[in-house]
Write an enzyme that holds these catalytic residues in place. Structure first.
Site, PDB file in Angstrom:
ATOM      1  N   ASP A  78       0.569  -1.574  -0.183  1.00 10.02           N
ATOM      2  CA  ASP A  78       0.095   0.161   0.022  1.00 10.02           C
ATOM      3  C   ASP A  78       0.743   1.523   0.149  1.00 10.02           C
ATOM      4  OD1 ASP A  78      -1.881  -1.623   0.497  1.00 10.02           O
ATOM      5  OD2 ASP A  78      -3.496  -0.230   2.003  1.00 10.02           O
ATOM      6  N   ASP A  79      -0.088   1.981  -0.758  1.00 14.29           N
ATOM      7  CA  ASP A  79       0.321   3.605  -0.347  1.00 14.29           C
ATOM      8  C   ASP A  79       1.686   4.703  -1.293  1.00 14.29           C
ATOM      9  OD1 ASP A  79      -1.157   3.893   1.486  1.00 14.29           O
ATOM     10  OD2 ASP A  79       0.148   4.301   3.341  1.00 14.29           O
ATOM     11  N   HIS A 129      -6.436   3.136  -4.599  1.00 14.92           N
ATOM     12  CA  HIS A 129      -6.234   3.775  -3.123  1.00 14.92           C
ATOM     13  C   HIS A 129      -6.138   5.390  -2.655  1.00 14.92           C
ATOM     14  CE1 HIS A 129      -5.288   2.357   0.536  1.00 14.92           C
ATOM     15  NE2 HIS A 129      -4.520   2.635   1.119  1.00 14.92           N
ATOM     16  N   HIS A 133      -5.371   9.408  -0.075  1.00 10.20           N
ATOM     17  CA  HIS A 133      -5.669   8.364   1.317  1.00 10.20           C
ATOM     18  C   HIS A 133      -5.933   9.182   3.259  1.00 10.20           C
ATOM     19  CE1 HIS A 133      -3.973   5.864   4.297  1.00 10.20           C
ATOM     20  NE2 HIS A 133      -3.142   4.648   3.684  1.00 10.20           N
ATOM     21  N   HIS A 225       2.908  -1.874   3.453  1.00  8.86           N
ATOM     22  CA  HIS A 225       3.584  -0.462   2.858  1.00  8.86           C
ATOM     23  C   HIS A 225       4.647  -0.239   1.964  1.00  8.86           C
ATOM     24  CE1 HIS A 225       0.403  -0.655   5.922  1.00  8.86           C
ATOM     25  NE2 HIS A 225      -0.330   0.740   4.815  1.00  8.86           N
TER      26      HIS A 225
END
Length: 257
Positions: A78-79, A129, A133, A225
Site C-alpha cells: 500500500d501507499d 487506494h 489516503h 507498505h
C-alpha cells in the site's frame, strides 16, 4: 497510514454512508501529512466517469480470498509508489518469483508513472487506494468519495499507460456501501486484508515477521507498505517471510476479482 486494527480489526466492516455535511477541507490527506511526499501534488481535474465498453462490473463484496487456493497468499503493498522503496520491493518480489497487488495512492502514481509502469511490466496488479489516503473517507459526503475513487482510478490508469486498477482498497478500511458499489461498477473489486503486518508503525523487523506468522491463520491477504516513511523494516521482513512461506508450502497469488 492505517486507521485499522490488527488481524480482523475491520474484517467485514461496512460503514454506513456519511449523512452529515462535512467540509471537504477536513478530508485533507492524513497519509500525505505524515509521508511528506505527495502533499504538494495537485490531482488533475477530470470529468465525471462515463460508462466504457471495456469496464465490466464486479462483485461489490469485500474480497479476502486468494485465487491461488487454500494454501494461497496474497501480498498487497500500500501507499506507493515511492522512488526509494518500491524498487526494492520489486527486486525482492522478482528474486522470489512472487506476484503482488500494489494499492496506489493517486498522487503518488501521478508523480511516479515510471514506477507504475514497472509494477505492471513485472506482472503485478494495480489497486486504487484513493487520491489522498484520507482514512476518514467513510465520514465524507458521497461526492467526496466519488472524487477520491474515480480521480485515483484515472490517475493510476494514465500513469500505467492504460492498465486499469483491478481493485479498490479504502484507506484504513473506511469502506461505505456507496464506495464499494461505485468501485465495483468500475470493475474494481473492493479489497480487504486478513493480516495487518503493522509495518507502518515500524515496530522492528522481528515484530513484523512475528505478527504475520501469528496472524496468518486469519486468512490469505497480507498488508504491507512501500511508502509513507522509512520502509527498511518492511523490506527486511519480506526478505525473511517470502522464502520461509514458500518453504512451508504456501503459494503466492492475487486476491479474487
Amino acid at each position: 497510514m492505517a486507521r485499522h486494527g490488527s488481524g480482523r480489526g475491520w474484517y467485514g466492516k461496512v460503514a454506513g454512508a456519511a449523512l452529515g455535511v462535512t467540509m471537504l477541507a477536513t478530508g485533507a490527506s492524513l497519509w500525505t501529512a505524515q509521508a511528506g511526499t505527495a502533499g504538494n501534488s495537485t490531482p488533475e481535474a477530470t470529468a465525471p466517469a462515463t460508462p466504457s465498453s471495456d469496464v465490466k462490473p464486479v462483485a461489490a463484496t469485500i474480497a479476502h480470498a486468494s485465487e491461488a487456493g487454500a494454501r494461497g497468499i496474497n501480498i498487497t503493498i500500500d501507499d506507493g509508489p515511492d522512488p526509494v522503496w518500491t524498487p526494492q520491493v520489486l527486486d525482492l518480489l522478482r528474486e522470489y518469483g512472487v506476484k503482488a497487488t500494489f494499492c496506489m495512492v493517486g498522487t503518488q502514481a501521478q508523480a511516479h508513472p515510471d514506477l507504475v509502469k514497472k509494477v505492471v511490466a513485472a506482472g503485478h496488479r494495480l489497486c486504487d487506494h484513493s487520491v489522498s489516503h484520507n482514512t476518514a473517507m467513510d465520514k465524507q459526503p458521497q461526492a467526496y468519495q466519488s472524487q477520491q475513487i474515480l480521480d485515483a482510478e484515472r490517475m493510476i490508469t494514465k500513469a500505467s499507460g492504460g492498465v486499469r486498477p483491478m481493485y479498490y482498497r479504502a484507506p484504513g478500511g473506511a469502506f461505505t456501501p456507496y464506495s464499494r458499489n461505485l468501485a465495483a461498477s468500475r470493475g474494481m473489486r473492493p479489497l480487504g486484508w486478513n493480516v495487518d503486518s503493522k509495518d507502518f508503525e515500524r515496530p522492528g523487523t522481528d515484530a513484523i515477521v512475528a505478527t504475520v506468522e501469528r496472524e496468518l491463520h486469519n486468512g490469505p491477504t497480507l498488508l504491507f507498505h512501500d511508502a509513507g516513511g522509512d520502509r527498511t523494516q518492511t523490506v527486511q521482513a519480506l526478505r525473511r517471510l517470502l522464502p520461509r512461506l514458500k518453504e512451508q508450502g504456501y503459494s503466492f497469488g492475487f486476491p479474487v476479482h
